[in-house]
Design a protein around this motif. Structure first.
Motif, PDB file in Angstrom:
ATOM      1  N   SER A  72       0.974  -1.244  -0.079  1.00  0.00           N
ATOM      2  CA  SER A  72      -0.205   0.044   0.011  1.00  0.00           C
ATOM      3  C   SER A  72       0.967   1.289  -0.061  1.00  0.00           C
ATOM      4  CB  SER A  72      -0.951  -0.042   1.245  1.00  0.00           C
ATOM      5  OG  SER A  72      -1.580   1.196   1.205  1.00  0.00           O
ATOM      6  N   SER A  73       0.440   2.177  -0.864  1.00  0.00           N
ATOM      7  CA  SER A  73       1.329   3.486  -1.077  1.00  0.00           C
ATOM      8  C   SER A  73       0.516   4.545  -1.453  1.00  0.00           C
ATOM      9  CB  SER A  73       2.445   3.131  -1.967  1.00  0.00           C
ATOM     10  OG  SER A  73       3.276   4.328  -2.358  1.00  0.00           O
ATOM     11  N   PRO A  74       0.925   5.884  -1.173  1.00  0.00           N
ATOM     12  CA  PRO A  74       0.010   7.030  -1.494  1.00  0.00           C
ATOM     13  C   PRO A  74      -0.229   6.975  -3.091  1.00  0.00           C
ATOM     14  CG  PRO A  74       1.431   7.610   0.304  1.00  0.00           C
ATOM     15  CD  PRO A  74       1.855   6.196  -0.052  1.00  0.00           C
ATOM     16  N   SER A  75      -1.184   7.203  -3.419  1.00  0.00           N
ATOM     17  CA  SER A  75      -1.545   7.420  -4.849  1.00  0.00           C
ATOM     18  C   SER A  75      -0.993   8.737  -5.438  1.00  0.00           C
ATOM     19  CB  SER A  75      -2.845   7.208  -5.418  1.00  0.00           C
ATOM     20  OG  SER A  75      -3.793   8.083  -4.733  1.00  0.00           O
ATOM     21  N   GLY A  76      -1.032   9.144  -6.951  1.00  0.00           N
ATOM     22  CA  GLY A  76      -0.637  10.102  -7.657  1.00  0.00           C
ATOM     23  C   GLY A  76      -0.287  10.325  -8.818  1.00  0.00           C
ATOM     24  N   THR A  77       0.118  11.260  -9.335  1.00  0.00           N
ATOM     25  CA  THR A  77       0.762  11.219 -10.723  1.00  0.00           C
ATOM     26  C   THR A  77       2.277  11.436 -10.952  1.00  0.00           C
ATOM     27  OG1 THR A  77       0.084  13.434 -11.031  1.00  0.00           O
ATOM     28  CG2 THR A  77      -1.544  11.748 -11.796  1.00  0.00           C
ATOM     29  N   ARG A  78       2.534  10.967 -11.932  1.00  0.00           N
ATOM     30  CA  ARG A  78       4.241  11.232 -12.288  1.00  0.00           C
ATOM     31  C   ARG A  78       5.107  10.719 -11.066  1.00  0.00           C
ATOM     32  NH1 ARG A  78       6.545  15.998 -15.771  1.00  0.00           N
ATOM     33  NH2 ARG A  78       7.671  14.027 -16.306  1.00  0.00           N
ATOM     34  N   LEU A  79       4.736   9.579 -10.429  1.00  0.00           N
ATOM     35  CA  LEU A  79       5.613   9.024  -9.311  1.00  0.00           C
ATOM     36  C   LEU A  79       6.746   8.501  -9.797  1.00  0.00           C
ATOM     37  CD1 LEU A  79       2.615   7.550  -7.247  1.00  0.00           C
ATOM     38  CD2 LEU A  79       3.588  10.006  -7.157  1.00  0.00           C
ATOM     39  N   VAL A  80       7.822   8.876  -9.351  1.00  0.00           N
ATOM     40  CA  VAL A  80       9.127   8.316  -9.781  1.00  0.00           C
ATOM     41  C   VAL A  80       9.352   6.888  -9.161  1.00  0.00           C
ATOM     42  CG1 VAL A  80      11.800   8.736 -10.175  1.00  0.00           C
ATOM     43  CG2 VAL A  80      10.116  10.619 -10.118  1.00  0.00           C
ATOM     44  N   ILE A  97       5.238   6.285 -12.696  1.00  0.00           N
ATOM     45  CA  ILE A  97       3.777   5.704 -12.343  1.00  0.00           C
ATOM     46  C   ILE A  97       2.661   6.539 -12.150  1.00  0.00           C
ATOM     47  CG2 ILE A  97       2.527   4.047 -10.645  1.00  0.00           C
ATOM     48  CD1 ILE A  97       5.078   2.645 -10.080  1.00  0.00           C
ATOM     49  N   TRP A  98       1.653   6.589 -12.866  1.00  0.00           N
ATOM     50  CA  TRP A  98       0.332   7.293 -12.889  1.00  0.00           C
ATOM     51  C   TRP A  98      -0.605   6.442 -12.347  1.00  0.00           C
ATOM     52  CZ3 TRP A  98      -0.381  12.401 -15.497  1.00  0.00           C
ATOM     53  CH2 TRP A  98       0.527  12.787 -15.861  1.00  0.00           C
ATOM     54  N   THR A  99      -1.127   6.744 -11.203  1.00  0.00           N
ATOM     55  CA  THR A  99      -2.075   5.860 -10.514  1.00  0.00           C
ATOM     56  C   THR A  99      -3.377   6.686 -10.003  1.00  0.00           C
ATOM     57  OG1 THR A  99      -2.212   3.944  -8.842  1.00  0.00           O
ATOM     58  CG2 THR A  99      -0.913   6.001  -8.291  1.00  0.00           C
ATOM     59  N   ALA A 100      -4.213   5.935  -9.251  1.00  0.00           N
ATOM     60  CA  ALA A 100      -5.337   6.314  -8.879  1.00  0.00           C
ATOM     61  C   ALA A 100      -5.710   5.617  -7.483  1.00  0.00           C
ATOM     62  CB  ALA A 100      -6.627   6.196  -9.817  1.00  0.00           C
ATOM     63  N   ASN A 101      -6.475   6.221  -6.618  1.00  0.00           N
ATOM     64  CA  ASN A 101      -6.966   5.727  -5.443  1.00  0.00           C
ATOM     65  C   ASN A 101      -7.734   4.307  -5.410  1.00  0.00           C
ATOM     66  OD1 ASN A 101      -6.008   8.159  -4.487  1.00  0.00           O
ATOM     67  ND2 ASN A 101      -8.268   8.717  -4.045  1.00  0.00           N
TER      68      ASN A 101
END
Length: 224
Positions: A72-80, A97-101
């Motif tokens: 489990s990790s905080p979601s978000g966009t443009r995660l390196v 990584i581009w992800t969502a909740n």
């Protein structure tokens, strides 16, 4: 005139804010979480740790064909996303990584040498019914054709067209031994590979990659 200038300034400021947000690396949404499985699919990389948005998610080195549990990790966009050689701060390969909740994804270290790359795919963890196995295919082989088709051991088509570095979408098959024939879309030659002991009710990714000797191999990732 002043009103028009104010509107133009406001619009420009908004556009710059949106552009800055879109270009920002590690744009983390601390209010949401997602699940990430980490895989080492590179046969010559050696053991790898994994860091996402500056946070170490895997601190014990994953060897070739090994994978972590879902983390489990905080979601978000443009995660390196960075794979690093175990015991060093040397980045072997990086990506975004581009992800969502509330979604589940799997990230792979694929390729060798200058072709090493980070690829991420979204997973569907709904369990298959009626004793079936749920699988999807990914082709990471750099020595084979860039576009392949996949048949089972009986010659029935499983995937008509699979580009390199993309997934096939999910297929449902019977448990047990799976034999696959992989060939180029326009070619007649094929490679036959076997994946043993697929279990009913399980979800797998079967990925093709090049072994250290250059031959194509099939490996599996278990998702449930």
């Amino acid at each position: 005139m002043k009103s028009i200038q104010k509107q133009l300034f406001t619009g420009l400021a908004l556009a710059l804010t949106l552009l800055s947000s879109a270009c920002k690396k590690n744009d983390i949404d601390n209010s949401g979480q997602f699940l990430l499985k980490v895989v080492n699919a590179s046969p010559t990389a050696g053991p790898q740790t994994f860091t996402l948005a500056g946070t170490i998610l895997v601190n014990t080195g994953l060897d070739y064909k090994e994978s972590s549990n879902y983390i489990s990790s905080p979601s978000g966009t443009r995660l390196v996303a960075e794979y690093k050689n175990q015991g060093t701060n040397s980045v072997f390969a990086s990506g975004e990584i581009w992800t969502a909740n509330n979604i589940s994804q799997t990230v792979y270290l694929a390729g060798q040498g200058s072709k090493a790359r980070v690829k991420v795919f979204t997973d569907d963890l709904a369990t298959p019914n009626n004793g079936q196995v749920k699988i999807k295919f990914i082709d990471f082989s750099d020595n084979g054709p860039s576009l392949v088709k996949i048949r089972n051991g009986s010659g029935d088509e499983l995937v008509g067209s699979l580009p390199r570095n993309e997934d096939s979408g999910y297929k449902y098959i019977s448990p047990g031994l799976l034999t696959v024939q992989i060939s180029g879309i326009t070619g007649n030659s094929s490679v036959t590979l076997s994946v043993p002991d697929l279990q009913a009710g399980k979800i797998y990714t079967i990925y093709f990659t090049d072994a250290a000797d250059g031959s194509m191999v099939a490996n599996t990732v278990l998702h449930n």
